[in-house]
Design an enzyme around this catalytic site. Structure first.
Site, PDB file in Angstrom:
ATOM      1  N   TYR A  66      47.064  49.028  30.910  1.00 27.44           N
ATOM      2  CA  TYR A  66      46.189  48.597  32.413  1.00 27.44           C
ATOM      3  C   TYR A  66      45.375  47.392  31.845  1.00 27.44           C
ATOM      4  CZ  TYR A  66      48.562  52.159  35.112  1.00 27.44           C
ATOM      5  OH  TYR A  66      49.685  52.849  35.858  1.00 27.44           O
ATOM      6  N   PRO A 111      51.788  54.020  46.553  1.00 27.56           N
ATOM      7  CA  PRO A 111      52.141  54.773  47.673  1.00 27.56           C
ATOM      8  C   PRO A 111      52.338  53.997  49.020  1.00 27.56           C
ATOM      9  CG  PRO A 111      49.864  55.263  47.328  1.00 27.56           C
ATOM     10  CD  PRO A 111      50.508  54.618  45.933  1.00 27.56           C
ATOM     11  N   GLY A 164      52.294  48.897  46.678  1.00 28.47           N
ATOM     12  CA  GLY A 164      51.544  47.762  45.965  1.00 28.47           C
ATOM     13  C   GLY A 164      50.790  46.842  46.940  1.00 28.47           C
ATOM     14  N   LYS A 196      52.746  45.873  49.635  1.00 26.51           N
ATOM     15  CA  LYS A 196      53.761  44.880  49.956  1.00 26.51           C
ATOM     16  C   LYS A 196      54.032  45.401  51.663  1.00 26.51           C
ATOM     17  CE  LYS A 196      58.215  44.713  48.914  1.00 26.51           C
ATOM     18  NZ  LYS A 196      59.162  44.944  47.971  1.00 26.51           N
TER      19      LYS A 196
HETATM   20  N1  LIG Z   1      53.418  55.006  36.179  1.00 27.00           N
HETATM   21  C1  LIG Z   1      53.734  53.757  36.831  1.00 27.00           C
HETATM   22  O1  LIG Z   1      54.525  52.981  36.202  1.00 27.00           O
HETATM   23  C2  LIG Z   1      52.706  52.968  37.525  1.00 27.00           C
HETATM   24  C3  LIG Z   1      52.863  51.741  38.095  1.00 27.00           C
HETATM   25  C4  LIG Z   1      52.178  51.327  38.991  1.00 27.00           C
HETATM   26  C5  LIG Z   1      50.953  51.927  39.288  1.00 27.00           C
HETATM   27  N2  LIG Z   1      50.744  53.237  38.787  1.00 27.00           N
HETATM   28  C6  LIG Z   1      49.585  53.756  39.239  1.00 27.00           C
HETATM   29  O2  LIG Z   1      49.543  53.837  40.653  1.00 27.00           O
HETATM   30  C7  LIG Z   1      48.358  53.409  41.216  1.00 27.00           C
HETATM   31  C8  LIG Z   1      48.350  52.870  42.510  1.00 27.00           C
HETATM   32  O3  LIG Z   1      49.137  51.885  42.688  1.00 27.00           O
HETATM   33  P1  LIG Z   1      48.913  50.623  43.510  1.00 27.00           P
HETATM   34  O4  LIG Z   1      47.621  50.091  43.120  1.00 27.00           O
HETATM   35  O5  LIG Z   1      50.180  49.813  43.360  1.00 27.00           O
HETATM   36  O6  LIG Z   1      48.942  51.425  44.955  1.00 27.00           O
HETATM   37  P2  LIG Z   1      48.963  50.928  46.361  1.00 27.00           P
HETATM   38  O7  LIG Z   1      48.158  51.602  47.220  1.00 27.00           O
HETATM   39  O8  LIG Z   1      50.437  50.867  46.767  1.00 27.00           O
HETATM   40  O9  LIG Z   1      48.430  49.207  46.496  1.00 27.00           O
HETATM   41  C9  LIG Z   1      47.147  48.935  46.290  1.00 27.00           C
HETATM   42  C10 LIG Z   1      47.115  47.530  46.724  1.00 27.00           C
HETATM   43  O10 LIG Z   1      47.444  47.835  48.146  1.00 27.00           O
HETATM   44  C11 LIG Z   1      46.179  47.004  48.765  1.00 27.00           C
HETATM   45  N3  LIG Z   1      46.076  47.735  50.174  1.00 27.00           N
HETATM   46  C12 LIG Z   1      45.583  48.891  50.263  1.00 27.00           C
HETATM   47  N4  LIG Z   1      45.360  49.083  51.703  1.00 27.00           N
HETATM   48  C13 LIG Z   1      45.618  47.768  52.356  1.00 27.00           C
HETATM   49  C14 LIG Z   1      45.581  47.279  53.632  1.00 27.00           C
HETATM   50  N5  LIG Z   1      45.295  48.387  54.625  1.00 27.00           N
HETATM   51  N6  LIG Z   1      45.795  45.976  53.953  1.00 27.00           N
HETATM   52  C15 LIG Z   1      46.017  45.317  53.018  1.00 27.00           C
HETATM   53  N7  LIG Z   1      46.075  45.574  51.438  1.00 27.00           N
HETATM   54  C16 LIG Z   1      45.914  46.770  51.374  1.00 27.00           C
HETATM   55  C17 LIG Z   1      44.996  46.998  47.722  1.00 27.00           C
HETATM   56  O11 LIG Z   1      44.244  46.111  48.122  1.00 27.00           O
HETATM   57  P3  LIG Z   1      42.694  46.207  48.049  1.00 27.00           P
HETATM   58  O12 LIG Z   1      42.262  46.643  46.617  1.00 27.00           O
HETATM   59  O13 LIG Z   1      42.179  45.062  48.591  1.00 27.00           O
HETATM   60  O14 LIG Z   1      42.456  47.471  48.648  1.00 27.00           O
HETATM   61  C18 LIG Z   1      45.871  47.013  46.512  1.00 27.00           C
HETATM   62  O15 LIG Z   1      46.013  45.408  46.408  1.00 27.00           O
HETATM   63  C19 LIG Z   1      47.616  52.433  40.038  1.00 27.00           C
HETATM   64  O16 LIG Z   1      46.360  52.341  40.157  1.00 27.00           O
HETATM   65  C20 LIG Z   1      48.243  53.228  38.891  1.00 27.00           C
HETATM   66  O17 LIG Z   1      47.304  54.172  38.446  1.00 27.00           O
HETATM   67  C21 LIG Z   1      51.716  53.867  37.904  1.00 27.00           C
END
Ligand SMILES: NC(=O)c1ccc[n+]([C@@H]2O[C@H](COP(=O)([O-])OP(=O)(O)OC[C@H]3O[C@@H](n4cnc5c(N)ncnc54)[C@H](OP(=O)(O)O)[C@@H]3O)[C@@H](O)[C@H]2O)c1
Length: 302
Positions: A53, A214, A217, A219
């Protein structure tokens, strides 16, 4: 906050915090330390990492913040991953992008993660992605040595489908061990692991499931994304009805899955972390759950 038992040594908070994007948050060590305390105060104790990461920087940023409060370590669970090689400036010996799940790489990666995270144990080690070159007996040997040396307390995988899970789990079972966790992508924009065998097989085998991205990302909030808009057109009225955020409805949708999915929050903003926590108190009706599901599929159920 509900706890999910991983094995006899480790349990997780139902909501997990992810640190994939930590290097983009611009936190000082003290700000990150404060953030960790806020999480623990809210009952979120499980912290998700991977060696790669932030181009191999996030674990160290976390370790530096953790070191500011020595007794914080015993209040949290650290999950980290290994098995992907990413060439970058700090690792000139990594000559290409590939998977490496050899005994030597797994052991070296864990030793480096322990140094980065400034800890002497990792609560759960995950193999980050399934590799066509994975030798299950070699991975098993590495896992058993790490467990016996007290460096890891539980073992799991990420992004493994049923056959890949079974291949490795059968090998571990010969050593009286097993896969405890599978971390996979699940969201209202990503149904694959719900619709194929993955979540059902994990439930059948009592393997705990963490859901990455969840909110897809971020999107799901993309006004240009047609599918996201289609799904949001169902979620938004539910958010209005229950007087919660769109995020809370989505987390609640995930929490409703029978495999007791643990969503991993990706945001550094505490109000967005609180949206996930609020979902633990929101129960969608089955009809509402299916309305979101059908909006994502784009076709009605039969
Ligand atoms: N095992 C794997 O292959 C794998 C792959 C990917 C991720 N992961 C794990 O999963 C975790 C979560 O993944 P993720 O970061 O993709 O989670 P996510 O919650 O799907 O996406 C987070 C993104 O959404 C944005 N967001 C959240 N609420 C929002 C809103 N109300 N309006 C606009 N944008 C919003 C966040 O921006 P802000 O930061 O501005 O809130 C951030 O950029 C990662 O940190 C990692 O630990 C694992």
């Amino acid at each position: 906050m509900e706890r999910i038992r991983i094995n006899q040594h480790v349990s997780y908070s139902r909501i997990v915090q992810g640190f994939w994007r930590l290097n983009e948050w611009g936190f000082s060590n003290q700000q990150l330390n404060d953030f960790l305390h806020e999480l623990v105060d809210r009952g979120i104790t499980t912290m998700d990492h991977a060696d790669i990461y932030g181009q191999y920087t996030c674990e160290s940023l976390f370790g530096d913040a953790l070191a500011l409060t020595p007794n914080l370590r015993e209040k949290i669970e650290i999950v980290t991953k290994c098995g992907i090689i990413l060439p970058n400036d700090s690792h000139p010996h990594f000559t290409g992008h590939r998977y490496d799940q050899s005994y030597e790489h797994i052991i070296q990666s864990v030793d480096q993660s322990l140094l980065n995270l400034k800890t002497d144990y990792i609560d759960t080690l995950l193999i980050h992605r399934p590799s066509p070159l994975m030798d299950p007996e070699e991975v098993t040997r590495a896992v058993m040595d790490l467990v016996n040396e007290g460096k890891i307390r539980a073992f799991g995988v990420s992004n493994f489908k049923c056959n890949q899970y079974e291949l490795l789990n059968e090998s571990l079972k010969k050593e009286k061990s097993h896969i405890s966790v599978n971390q996979v992508e699940v969201s209202p924009l990503q149904l694959e692991n719900i619709e194929d065998c993955t979540l059902n097989r994990m439930l059948q085998h009592d393997v705990k499931v963490m859901a990455w991205s969840p909110l897809a990302g971020g999107k799901i909030f993309d006004k240009e994304d047609e599918k996201a808009q289609q799904v949001l057109s169902v979620i938004q009225p539910l958010a209005t009805k229950y007087q919660v955020s769109v995020g809370t409805v989505i987390y609640s949708w995930l929490l409703r899955l029978p495999s007791k999915v643990m969503p991993i929050v990706g945001s550094s903003k505490l109000d967005r972390v609180d949206e996930a926590i609020a979902a633990t108190k929101l129960q969608l009706t089955d009809q509402e759950w299916f309305d979101i599901y059908v909006a994502s599929r784009g076709t009605d159920i039969l």
